[in-house]
Write a protein that holds these residues in place. Structure first.
Motif, mmCIF file in Angstrom:
data_model
loop_
_atom_site.group_PDB
_atom_site.id
_atom_site.type_symbol
_atom_site.label_atom_id
_atom_site.label_comp_id
_atom_site.label_asym_id
_atom_site.label_seq_id
_atom_site.Cartn_x
_atom_site.Cartn_y
_atom_site.Cartn_z
ATOM 1 N N PRO A 99 42.784 45.031 37.182
ATOM 2 C CA PRO A 99 43.717 44.009 37.690
ATOM 3 C C PRO A 99 43.075 43.112 38.739
ATOM 4 O O PRO A 99 42.227 43.554 39.516
ATOM 5 C CB PRO A 99 44.851 44.848 38.301
ATOM 6 N N HIS A 100 43.481 41.850 38.755
ATOM 7 C CA HIS A 100 43.009 40.913 39.774
ATOM 8 C C HIS A 100 44.170 39.983 40.137
ATOM 9 O O HIS A 100 45.253 40.071 39.570
ATOM 10 C CB HIS A 100 41.803 40.105 39.273
ATOM 11 N N ASN A 101 43.937 39.113 41.095
ATOM 12 C CA ASN A 101 44.960 38.187 41.587
ATOM 13 C C ASN A 101 46.146 38.897 42.225
ATOM 14 O O ASN A 101 47.264 38.375 42.252
ATOM 15 C CB ASN A 101 45.464 37.253 40.472
ATOM 16 N N VAL A 102 45.927 40.127 42.694
ATOM 17 C CA VAL A 102 46.966 40.845 43.427
ATOM 18 C C VAL A 102 46.342 41.455 44.686
ATOM 19 O O VAL A 102 45.139 41.725 44.735
ATOM 20 C CB VAL A 102 47.613 41.968 42.579
ATOM 21 N N ASP A 103 47.185 41.656 45.682
ATOM 22 C CA ASP A 103 46.748 42.254 46.935
ATOM 23 C C ASP A 103 47.417 43.617 47.085
ATOM 24 O O ASP A 103 48.233 44.022 46.274
ATOM 25 C CB ASP A 103 47.116 41.342 48.118
ATOM 26 N N GLY A 104 47.076 44.311 48.152
ATOM 27 C CA GLY A 104 47.755 45.565 48.444
ATOM 28 C C GLY A 104 46.901 46.784 48.173
ATOM 29 O O GLY A 104 45.695 46.770 48.421
ATOM 30 N N LEU A 105 47.522 47.843 47.663
ATOM 31 C CA LEU A 105 46.882 49.137 47.489
ATOM 32 C C LEU A 105 45.654 49.042 46.592
ATOM 33 O O LEU A 105 45.766 48.730 45.405
ATOM 34 C CB LEU A 105 47.889 50.138 46.888
ATOM 35 N N LYS A 106 44.481 49.331 47.150
ATOM 36 C CA LYS A 106 43.230 49.154 46.416
ATOM 37 C C LYS A 106 43.113 50.110 45.232
ATOM 38 O O LYS A 106 42.551 49.756 44.192
ATOM 39 C CB LYS A 106 42.031 49.358 47.358
ATOM 40 N N ASP A 107 43.644 51.333 45.368
ATOM 41 C CA ASP A 107 43.524 52.279 44.262
ATOM 42 C C ASP A 107 44.382 51.884 43.076
ATOM 43 O O ASP A 107 44.183 52.376 41.966
ATOM 44 C CB ASP A 107 43.889 53.693 44.730
ATOM 45 N N ILE A 108 45.325 50.973 43.278
ATOM 46 C CA ILE A 108 46.159 50.468 42.186
ATOM 47 C C ILE A 108 45.596 49.157 41.659
ATOM 48 O O ILE A 108 45.463 48.957 40.438
ATOM 49 C CB ILE A 108 47.611 50.253 42.654
ATOM 50 N N THR A 109 45.262 48.265 42.564
ATOM 51 C CA THR A 109 44.864 46.912 42.159
ATOM 52 C C THR A 109 43.447 46.841 41.613
ATOM 53 O O THR A 109 43.013 45.763 41.192
ATOM 54 C CB THR A 109 44.985 45.951 43.360
ATOM 55 N N ARG A 110 42.702 47.950 41.612
ATOM 56 C CA ARG A 110 41.341 47.943 41.067
ATOM 57 C C ARG A 110 41.172 48.948 39.939
ATOM 58 O O ARG A 110 40.051 49.216 39.520
ATOM 59 C CB ARG A 110 40.320 48.240 42.187
ATOM 60 N N ASP A 111 42.262 49.509 39.442
ATOM 61 C CA ASP A 111 42.205 50.577 38.444
ATOM 62 C C ASP A 111 42.723 50.069 37.099
ATOM 63 O O ASP A 111 43.879 49.669 36.990
ATOM 64 C CB ASP A 111 43.049 51.762 38.922
ATOM 65 N N PRO A 112 41.873 50.077 36.052
ATOM 66 C CA PRO A 112 42.331 49.611 34.733
ATOM 67 C C PRO A 112 43.540 50.372 34.191
ATOM 68 O O PRO A 112 44.290 49.838 33.371
ATOM 69 C CB PRO A 112 41.103 49.842 33.840
ATOM 70 N N ALA A 113 43.752 51.614 34.646
ATOM 71 C CA ALA A 113 44.906 52.385 34.175
ATOM 72 C C ALA A 113 46.229 51.753 34.605
ATOM 73 O O ALA A 113 47.272 52.028 34.008
ATOM 74 C CB ALA A 113 44.818 53.824 34.694
ATOM 75 N N TYR A 114 46.183 50.895 35.636
ATOM 76 C CA TYR A 114 47.393 50.251 36.144
ATOM 77 C C TYR A 114 47.497 48.788 35.693
ATOM 78 O O TYR A 114 48.309 48.038 36.224
ATOM 79 C CB TYR A 114 47.429 50.312 37.670
ATOM 80 N N ALA A 115 46.682 48.390 34.724
ATOM 81 C CA ALA A 115 46.661 46.985 34.301
ATOM 82 C C ALA A 115 48.025 46.529 33.796
ATOM 83 O O ALA A 115 48.490 45.431 34.129
ATOM 84 C CB ALA A 115 45.604 46.780 33.222
ATOM 85 N N THR A 116 48.692 47.361 32.993
ATOM 86 C CA THR A 116 49.994 46.969 32.453
ATOM 87 C C THR A 116 51.036 46.875 33.549
ATOM 88 O O THR A 116 51.800 45.898 33.627
ATOM 89 C CB THR A 116 50.459 47.961 31.379
ATOM 90 N N ALA A 117 51.104 47.884 34.423
ATOM 91 C CA ALA A 117 52.116 47.898 35.476
ATOM 92 C C ALA A 117 51.953 46.707 36.418
ATOM 93 O O ALA A 117 52.934 46.051 36.787
ATOM 94 C CB ALA A 117 52.033 49.222 36.251
ATOM 95 N N VAL A 118 50.699 46.409 36.806
ATOM 96 C CA VAL A 118 50.454 45.253 37.683
ATOM 97 C C VAL A 118 50.760 43.961 36.938
ATOM 98 O O VAL A 118 51.331 43.021 37.502
ATOM 99 C CB VAL A 118 49.001 45.270 38.197
ATOM 100 N N GLY A 119 50.410 43.903 35.647
ATOM 101 C CA GLY A 119 50.717 42.718 34.848
ATOM 102 C C GLY A 119 52.212 42.459 34.742
ATOM 103 O O GLY A 119 52.654 41.299 34.700
#
Length: 409
Positions: free
Chosen positions: A354-374
Motif C-alpha cells: 500500500p502507498h498514499n496512506v499514512d499512519g501505522l507502518k505495519d499496516i501501510t507497508r504490508d501487501p497482506a493489507y492491500a485490499t483493506a487499505v484500498g
C-alpha cells in the motif's frame, strides 16, 4: 481520551478465506487517509470468496472490528466491504445516447452510462460496478470527461462487474448481524489496485494479481483505467494443502511451516537446513530438509502463474501490459515468488505494498493489507466532501495564523 470524530472515519473490511481484516482510517484536513486502527481474526467461515458458515464469519468480522475500534478509540457504524470469489463475472460494454442541448451535460453522461449498463445478465447475478473506461463524442475517442464538449452523439465504453446475488446477501447478513451498515460492496481487486498501483503503471499497461488464501484476483489496467478482471480458484490455501499432504502433517502446522520457512525457489533454501514437522495424530515429529519444502511449494506457484498467463492471453491483454506484473496479497510475500513470476511471465514483476496512506507502518507497508487499505482509499474518493461554511473557513485561517505566530516567536 476523547473519541475520534466519527464523520471523518472510514472503515475497510476485507473478509477473506484465511483471515478477516478490519482497518480504520481517518481523513486528514489535506484529504489524505491516515490508518489509526486495525484488527485481524482468523476466518473459518469463508471458502474462495463465498460464505460457507454464517456464524463463524459473523464472529470473525465482529472480533476484527472490535480490535480495530479499540486501537482507533472509535465506534464503527458502517464499513466498506470487499467481495471476490469464483462467482464474479466481468465484461466490457458500450452505450450510446444523443446529446440534447448541443453540448454534453451531466444528464447526458448519466443517460449514456444507463445505456451501457443495460445488458442481459443471469438472473442470479447483480451488477456491482459500472466503471467508465472512456467516452467518444462524435467519433472523437479517448475522452475522460466529456462534460461541456460540443457534439450530437455521445458514446461510453465501460467495464461491468457482476456478482452472485446470494453471495452478496450472505455478506450483508454477516456484517449487519454485527450491528454494522455496509456503505458499499467493492470488488477486492479493484480496491487493491487503489492502494498498490502507480499512475504511470495504469497508463502504460499493468496486471495486478492479488494472491489471497482462497482466490487469486486479476485486474488489468491500460490507458489509466481498468480493462479486464478475473478470479482464479488457486491461491495460498492450495500451497498449504500440498505441504500438508506431502509432509503428512496437520493443516495448521502446514500453514505455519509455509509462513515461517517457505520459499518459492529451491536456491533460497540451504540444503543442510532442517525443520521439524509434526506428525498426524500420535505419530512422532520428524525432521525434514527445508529444500524439500521448497520443492513442494514451487510447482503450485508455477501452476498459478501459468494459469494467470493463459487467462491474460485468452483475453488478449498479455501483449499490452508493458508495465509488467504487480503481485500483492499475503501469499505474494514469500521469498522467491517475485523471481519465479519473472521467469514464468518474462516480464518485470514487483511486490505491491500500500502507498498514499499514512499512519501505522505495519499496516501501510504490508501487501497482506492491500485490499483493506484500498477500501479506505475507495471510500475516501466516493464519499462526498462537505463544503466548509464561511465560519469554518475563517476559523481555519485564524488557526493557521496562530500556528505561524507561535512558530515564529
Amino acid at each position: 481520551m476523547a473519541r475520534r470524530e466519527e464523520r471523518s472515519l472510514l472503515v475497510g473490511l476485507d473478509v477473506g478465506t484465511s483471515k478477516c481484516v478490519a482497518v480504520v482510517g481517518q481523513v486528514t484536513p489535506d484529504g489524505r487517509v491516515e490508518v489509526v486502527g486495525s484488527g485481524v481474526h482468523a476466518s473459518r467461515g469463508m471458502n474462495r470468496g463465498d460464505v460457507v458458515n454464517i456464524e463463524q464469519t459473523t464472529q470473525a468480522i465482529k472480533r476484527a472490528v472490535e480490535q480495530a475500534e479499540l486501537m482507533a478509540n472509535c465506534s464503527a457504524k458502517s464499513v466498506y466491504v470487499g467481495i471476490s470469489g469464483t462467482h464474479i463475472r466481468s465484461l466490457n460494454s458500450t452505450g450510446v445516447a444523443p446529446v440534447r442541448a448541443g453540448s454534453v451535460s451531466e444528464r447526458d453522461v448519466d443517460s449514456v452510462m444507463d445505456a451501457a449498463r443495460a445488458i442481459a445478465i443471469p438472473a442470479d447475478q447483480k451488477i456491482l460496478h459500472v466503471i467508465p473506461q472512456e467516452f467518444v463524442v462524435d467519433g472523437r475517442e479517448g475522452i475522460q470527461d466529456p462534460v461541456g464538449m460540443h457534439g450530437v452523439r455521445l458514446e461510453a465504453k465501460v467495464h461491468i462487474v457482476t456478482g452472485s446475488i446470494s453471495a452478496a446477501q450472505n455478506i450483508y447478513k454477516c456484517v449487519e448481524s454485527c450491528g454494522l451498515k455496509i456503505d458499499k460492496l467493492i470488488l477486492q481487486h479493484l480496491a487493491s489496485s487503489y492502494s498498490t498501483l502507480l499512475p504511470d503503471e495504469r497508463d502504460l499497461g499493468v496486471c495486478m494479481v492479488d494472491i489471497g488464501g482462497g482466490t487469486s484476483d486479476i485486474a488489468v489496467f491500460k490507458g489509466g483505467t481498468i480493462r479486464h478482471t478475473a478470479v482464479l480458484p488457486i491461491a495460498g490455501n492450495q500451497v498449504t494443502n500440498d505441504i500438508s499432504v506431502a509432509f503428512r502433517t496437520p493443516g495448521p502446522h502446514a500453514e505455519e511451516l509455509k509462513v515461517k520457512y517457505g520459499v518459492a525457489l529451491p536456491q533460497y533454501a540451504a540444503g543442510h537446513e532442517e525443520i521439524e514437522v509434526k506428525g498426524v495424530g500420535d505419530q512422532p515429529p520428524r525432521r525434514l530438509s527445508r529444500l524439500t519444502l521448497a520443492e513442494v511449494i514451487k510447482p503450485r506457484y508455477e501452476e498459478l502463474f501459468h494459469f494467470i498467463r493463459k487467462e491474460l492471453q485468452r483475453a488478449d491483454w498479455f501483449d499490452v501490459i508493458a508495465g509488467g506484473i504487480v503481485l500483492t496479497g499475503g501469499s505474494a510475500q514469500m521469498p522467491g515468488v517475485v523471481e519465479l513470476a519473472e521467469e514464468v511471465f518474462d516480464l518485470p514483476v514487483r511486490l505491491g505494498a500500500p502507498h498514499n496512506v499514512d499512519g501505522l507502518k505495519d499496516i501501510t507497508r504490508d501487501p497482506a493489507y492491500a485490499t483493506a487499505v484500498g477500501l479506505l482509499l475507495y471510500g475516501r474518493q466516493s464519499r462526498p466532501q462537505p463544503a466548509p461554511t464561511p465560519m469554518q473557513g475563517v476559523g481555519y485561517w485564524l488557526q493557521r495564523a496562530g500556528d505561524w505566530f507561535k512558530g515564529s516567536f
